[in-house]
Design an enzyme around this catalytic site. Sequence first.
Site, short mmCIF file in Angstrom:
data_model
loop_
_atom_site.label_atom_id
_atom_site.label_comp_id
_atom_site.label_asym_id
_atom_site.label_seq_id
_atom_site.Cartn_x
_atom_site.Cartn_y
_atom_site.Cartn_z
N ARG A 1 -40.05 -34.52 18.41
CA ARG A 1 -41.48 -34.20 18.43
C ARG A 1 -41.79 -32.72 18.54
O ARG A 1 -42.85 -32.29 18.16
CB ARG A 1 -42.17 -34.95 19.57
CG ARG A 1 -42.13 -36.43 19.34
CD ARG A 1 -43.06 -37.20 20.24
NE ARG A 1 -42.72 -38.61 20.12
CZ ARG A 1 -41.90 -39.24 20.94
NH1 ARG A 1 -41.37 -38.60 21.96
NH2 ARG A 1 -41.60 -40.51 20.76
N VAL A 2 -40.91 -31.92 19.11
CA VAL A 2 -41.26 -30.51 19.27
C VAL A 2 -40.32 -29.55 18.55
O VAL A 2 -40.63 -28.38 18.37
CB VAL A 2 -41.33 -30.09 20.76
CG1 VAL A 2 -42.42 -30.83 21.48
CG2 VAL A 2 -40.00 -30.31 21.44
#
Length: 579
Positions: free
Chosen positions: A444-445
Site C-alpha cells: 500500500r505505501v
Amino acid sequence: MSNDKVATSVLYSALKPSEAQEGKIKEFIAKKYGEDISLEWIEDKSIADGFRLEVGQEVYDWTNAGRLEQFKEMILNAVGKKYSDNVIPLIRENIKDWAPKGVPTEYGVVTSIGDGIATVSGLKSATYGEILLFSEGIRGMVLDLREDEIGCILFDDTDEISEGSRVRRTGRSAGVPVGNGFLGRVVNPLGIPIDGKGDIEAEDYRAIESPAPGIIERQPVNRPMETGILCIDSMFPIGRGQRELIIGDRQTGKTAIALDTIVNQKGKDVICIYVAIGQKASLISQMVTNLKKHGAMDYTIIVNASASDAAPIQYIAPYSGCSLAEFFMHQGKDVLIVYDDLSKHAIAYRSLSLLLDRSPGREAYPGDVFYLHSRLLERAAHLSDELGGGSITALPIVETQAGDVAAYIPTNIISITDGQIFLESELFFEGQRPAVNVGLSVSRVGGDAQTKAMKKSSGSLRLDLAQYREMEVFTQFSSDLDEATQKQLTYGHGLMYILRQPQYKPYSQHQQVILLTVALNKYFMDVPVKNIQSEIARLLEHFEMSHSDICSKIDSTGLISDDDRAAIMKYALEFKGRN
Ligand code: ATP
Ligand code: MG
C-alpha cells in the site's frame, strides 16, 4: 511509600535494642508513616549483626546479609551497562562512595508456580512489565495485575522456586542489552549470546517495550527497501519504514523471501535482524550457515527463541528484537527486521494467557491479542530528518492453515500491516517459486518508494498478468483458440516463467530494469519456457559485459530515459540475432 494504613511494625534482631535505639527507630517510622504505628520486637538469633525492620509489607534490611544484597544489586546495575567489561575496577569505583540506604524493599511471596508462570501475593505497588527478582537470582516479569495477586512470567529455569519463596521488586522494566557488538551474532531474547562466541560488549540497555514514534517524529516512506526478488520489487515494492506481511501455508517459501531480502542488503548499509520464534534449532543453525556463505552475517543479528524455549521467552522475542532495531534506527541507520513467525508468537501468548487465567475469546486467544501485534508493528517507522532519518522496515511472517486468510490472527495482522505478499501452495508445487499470488498480494505505501526506473519498466506487468489469469480460466475448456488469444496466453505463460527465481539469487536494480523492459516488449515470446531461465542469465551477462555503462547508470541514478529503453531493446535484439 505505601499508601495503605500500616498498623504495626516489627523489629527483628538478635539482641534487644536499647531504649535509645528503639526511640530512633520509632522516630524514623513516625516520620515516614505517621504517628499511630506500634513497634514490636522479635528476637531472631539468625541475624548476626544489624537488624531487620518490617513496616507492613515493606522491609528495611540492615542486617549484614541485607546490606550485602543492596551492594550486589548496585554493582549489577552498574555492570549491566557494560556487560562484559572487567568488573573489578567498577567495584572499586563504586565502593568508594557507597553507603547502605534506608530504602525499603517490597517483598512478596510466591503463592503458586508452574509452566513458567508464578503468582505472587503481597507486591502491592508492582507495575506492569516490571522485573521481579526471585530467590536464586531468577528473574520474572509482571504480566497480570489483579486486586490481591500478581501474575508473573519467568525467564529462567523454575525448579528452584517453590510456593512460599520470597520475591523482590526491582523497580526496573524488562530490557535487553544493545550495541554494535551484536552484529553477526546469535542471541536469545534476553540478549545472551547462544553461538558460543563469547560475551558481547553492550553499549546500552533498552526496555523491550517502548512506545512507537508519534506522527511528528515520522516522515513518509520514500526510499526503497529492495528485496532483489523480481516479482516483489516490480509489483509490490517495499519502502524503508514499511510493514509488509509475508503470509502463506507451511512450506511455501515464506522464510526464503525474508532471507533473500537479507542477502540482498549486502553493501546497502542496512542492518538486518531476524527474529525466530518457535522454530527448530537445527533450522536456525542451517540458516546461519547459509547467511554466512552469502556474506550476509556481518550485518545481521539473529534473535532466537526456539521451539524448546518456554512460552515467556517466545513471547518477548519480537519485542527484544525490535529494541535492538530501535537502537540502530535512532543512530540514523536503516534496519530490516523479520518476525518469523507471528502465528507462533500468538500461540505462545495464548498459552501464557490461559495459564494466567485470562478469559479466552475467539479461537481461545485472549481479548488483547490484536494489541499484542499492533504495538509491535507500530514501532516500525521512518524517522524524520530531525531525528536522524533512520528507519525500521518490518517483515512479519504469518502461517495460514489451508490458505485461510480469514482466520483470526491473519486478519488481525493483515489489517495492521501496509500490505501482504500472499504465497500459495498450489503455485509452489507447480514449480512457480517464489509462489506469489499476484492477485491477492498488495503493497500500500511502497509505490512512492520505487525508483523511477523500476516504476517505468514494470509498467503494465500487473495488468498483463491479471489478463492472462482471466483468459486462462475462460479458455480452459475451449479447444480451438484464435491466434490473438493464443498469443496472449503464450505471452502471459512466459511472464510467469520470467518471475521464477531461485533462492539466494537476488537481482540488482539494473538487472530487474533490463529484464522487465525486454520482457514487456515480448522479447521472450518465441523462447520455449524451459529455456527462459537460461536465456535470462545469458542476456543479463551480455549486458554486464558489453553495456556496463547502461547498467551502472541505472544503478546510480535510479532513472531510465526513453532513449535508454530503446537502446536496451536494440542491444537485446542484436544479441538474440547473433545466436
Ligand atoms: P515453514 O512453514 O516450514 O516455515 P516456509 O514457508 O518458511 O516453511 P521455506 O522454508 O522458506 O518455507 O521454503 C520451503 C522450501 O522451499 C525450502 O526447502 C526452500 O529451500 C525451498 N524454496 C523456497 N523458495 C524457493 C525458491 N524460490 N526456489 C527454490 N526453492 C525454494
Ligand atoms: Mg519458515
